[in-house]
Design a protein around this motif. Structure first.
Motif, short mmCIF file in Angstrom:
data_model
loop_
_atom_site.label_atom_id
_atom_site.label_comp_id
_atom_site.label_asym_id
_atom_site.label_seq_id
_atom_site.Cartn_x
_atom_site.Cartn_y
_atom_site.Cartn_z
N PHE A 147 10.84 -9.69 14.78
CA PHE A 147 12.21 -9.57 14.27
C PHE A 147 13.13 -8.86 15.26
CE2 PHE A 147 9.42 -9.41 10.47
CZ PHE A 147 9.86 -10.56 9.83
N GLY A 148 12.86 -8.98 16.54
CA GLY A 148 13.55 -8.21 17.57
C GLY A 148 15.06 -8.24 17.49
N ASN A 149 15.67 -9.41 17.23
CA ASN A 149 17.14 -9.52 17.24
C ASN A 149 17.79 -8.85 16.04
OD1 ASN A 149 16.03 -11.50 15.54
ND2 ASN A 149 17.84 -12.81 15.73
N ARG A 150 17.00 -8.52 15.02
CA ARG A 150 17.55 -7.88 13.83
C ARG A 150 17.48 -6.35 13.90
NH1 ARG A 150 14.54 -11.16 8.90
NH2 ARG A 150 14.97 -13.30 9.61
N ILE A 151 16.73 -5.83 14.85
CA ILE A 151 16.36 -4.42 14.83
C ILE A 151 17.36 -3.56 15.60
CG2 ILE A 151 14.59 -2.75 15.55
CD1 ILE A 151 12.52 -4.94 15.03
N GLY A 152 17.83 -2.50 14.95
CA GLY A 152 18.69 -1.54 15.63
C GLY A 152 17.89 -0.53 16.41
N ALA A 153 16.80 -0.06 15.82
CA ALA A 153 15.87 0.86 16.48
C ALA A 153 14.58 0.84 15.69
CB ALA A 153 16.44 2.28 16.54
N ALA A 154 13.47 1.07 16.40
CA ALA A 154 12.16 1.17 15.76
C ALA A 154 11.69 2.61 15.89
CB ALA A 154 11.17 0.21 16.43
N TYR A 155 11.25 3.18 14.77
CA TYR A 155 10.88 4.60 14.74
C TYR A 155 9.40 4.78 14.40
CZ TYR A 155 15.89 5.71 14.55
OH TYR A 155 17.24 5.82 14.82
N VAL A 156 8.78 5.70 15.11
CA VAL A 156 7.50 6.26 14.70
C VAL A 156 7.75 7.73 14.39
CG1 VAL A 156 5.19 6.95 15.44
CG2 VAL A 156 6.03 4.66 15.96
N ILE A 157 7.47 8.12 13.16
CA ILE A 157 7.65 9.52 12.74
C ILE A 157 6.29 10.19 12.76
CG2 ILE A 157 8.33 11.01 10.83
CD1 ILE A 157 10.45 8.96 10.11
N HIS A 158 6.19 11.26 13.52
CA HIS A 158 4.88 11.88 13.75
C HIS A 158 5.03 13.40 13.87
CE1 HIS A 158 5.44 11.45 18.42
NE2 HIS A 158 6.43 12.07 17.85
N PRO A 159 3.92 14.14 14.01
CA PRO A 159 4.02 15.60 14.14
C PRO A 159 4.34 16.07 15.55
CG PRO A 159 1.74 14.94 13.68
CD PRO A 159 2.54 13.70 13.83
N LYS A 160 4.40 15.16 16.51
CA LYS A 160 4.65 15.54 17.91
C LYS A 160 6.15 15.58 18.20
CE LYS A 160 1.75 12.38 19.62
NZ LYS A 160 0.91 11.66 20.61
N ASN A 161 6.49 15.96 19.43
CA ASN A 161 7.88 16.14 19.83
C ASN A 161 8.56 14.79 20.04
OD1 ASN A 161 10.22 17.53 20.64
ND2 ASN A 161 9.04 19.01 21.82
#
Length: 441
Positions: free
Chosen positions: A409-423
């Motif tokens: 779905f690349g053309n639809r995506i504004g940003a992809a997030y991974v939320i994790h405990p790291k910085n």
């Protein structure tokens, strides 16, 4: 609330929220600070005389206001006074009266309530169009930091988010320690207040959380008997559902032969009471996520993560504080992911996002090959974009699902997030956010 007041009485303000969320407290402070006088009608305790006035005098508002002023010993002043209907769902006639009261224009009106939209509470009245609704959620992490006198840390977190840079490593560890405290305490105001006034003792907070969970259970026992048992079944099983790998509610596991239609009102009740946050599958993730939602594919999270922790474990499990220490110092032996996912959706919900997730079943492999925890949109009508979010509770994890999703779905995506405990970092088209930044997305 201040923005609403600038409307000069053109609408009533309806504040919805779960039990013990702080609606009454904040409205009382607002009334005292912003008005010359106010009448506070709690429909849990209002006299029959007061209730009867709404039935008798809607066609004679002079008489109605006279009864209220005498009953509460308050002198109302035109355009300088507020009348509060607290727990208005207990007396729907007052909610129906809002139409005439707003049209009259003499005073301002605020309604508060839990479970306001439940069908049996509104079926016999006309819902006034003169209401402006706002939802009140548990305190988010930013508000928790305010309570902990850590405003400067939040300002620094926001600055790093905007500049897309990592925090100083020492401050990152401090933020994560505070966030883990937030996960344990939760965002119910009384629990946060207890944590602070009892020198950050988790056992004192636990007593308050147990009281709230008891209130929730009592509320469930009071609802329509037609679906009370189903609501209770789902409520009791939320922790076990969230422990599963895919966290989906499988109805046949609740009860053999069950259908979504049988449980639909039950999910509606839990969501509308704001005890839970629902999350539906979106089959074709686009800006109109709700247009492609599959309501039979559902996840059910608790509205507050601190309450989820207490709902998951018995008092005996928590009595010696060992589990709190394990969660605080990243040594929790059970599935910590369920608490991370829950707190992420809690922050997204407080920020105004609805919960959606995405799964793709690979028929050749006979399994899901893409599983995205949450998908949100920017709601823009000009530049439509979606934002996939993967939640990782540990420091080692796979990126296979979010990589496949961005390829698909690349053309639809504004940003992809991974939320994790790291910085914070950005890498290979993915933004890796520390979990304490969730509310800033």
């Amino acid at each position: 609330m201040l923005e609403w007041k600038q409307g000069n009485g053109t609408s009533a303000l309806l504040i919805e929220g779960a039990r013990r969320i702080g609606k009454t407290t904040i409205v009382k402070v607002f009334a005292e600070n912003e008005y010359a006088s106010h009448i506070f009608i709690d429909f849990n305790t209002a006299s029959d005389h007061v209730k009867q006035a709404f039935n008798l005098y809607l066609n004679d508002l002079d008489a109605l206001f006279m009864v209220l002023q005498v009953a509460y010993g308050v002198r109302l002043e035109r355009r300088r006074s507020l009348i509060v209907f607290d727990e208005v769902q207990k007396f729907p006639k007052a909610r129906e009266a809002v139409k005439y009261l707003v049209e009259d224009g003499r005073y301002d009106y605020i309604e508060t309530g839990s479970l306001i939209s439940i069908k049996e509470n509104v079926q016999d009245i006309s819902i006034p169009s003169e209401e402006e609704m706002v939802r009140m959620y548990p305190m988010d992490f930013e508000e928790f930091l305010w309570a902990m006198n850590e405003e400067q840390l939040m300002d620094y977190i926001r600055l790093c988010f905007r500049r897309e840079i990592a925090l100083d490593e020492g401050l990152h560890h401090k933020a994560m320690m505070l966030f883990r405290q937030y996960m344990i305490v939760g965002g119910m105001p009384k629990c946060v207040d207890t944590y602070i006034t009892h020198d950050r003792q988790f056992d004192a907070v636990e007593k308050e959380k147990r009281k709230i969970l008891s209130l929730y259970r009592n509320d469930i026992h009071k609802i329509d008997v037609k679906y009370m048992a189903n609501v209770l079944s789902i409520y009791d099983q939320i922790p076990s559902l969230l422990k599963k790998q895919d966290k989906r509610v499988v109805l046949r596991e609740l009860e053999p032969g069950s259908t979504f239609e049988k449980y639909e009102n039950s999910f509606f009740w839990l969501s509308d009471s704001m005890i839970c946050n629902e999350c539906f599958n979106t089959s074709d993730p686009n800006v109109g996520l709700s247009l492609n939602e599959e309501r039979t594919f559902i996840k059910c999270y608790m509205g507050d993560t601190g309450l989820l922790l207490s709902h998951t474990f018995s008092e005996n499990d928590l009595v010696d504080g060992a589990l709190f220490r394990e969660l605080l110092f990243k040594k929790l032996s059970i599935n910590e992911g369920m608490f991370f996912e829950n707190v992420v959706l809690q922050q997204l919900t407080a920020a105004g996002h609805r919960g959606f997730f995405y799964v793709h079943y690979n028929r050749d492999k006979h399994r899901n090959d893409i599983e995205i925890d949450f998908v949100i949109s920017n709601k823009s009508k000009i530049n439509h974009k979606i934002f996939p979010i993967e939640v990782k509770a540990t420091e080692r994890y796979s990126l296979a699902s979010i990589t496949r999703f961005t390829e698909k779905f690349g053309n639809r995506i504004g940003a992809a997030y991974v939320i994790h405990p790291k910085n914070f970092k950005k890498e290979a088209g993915i933004t890796f956010l520390p979990v304490y930044m969730t509310g800033l997305i």
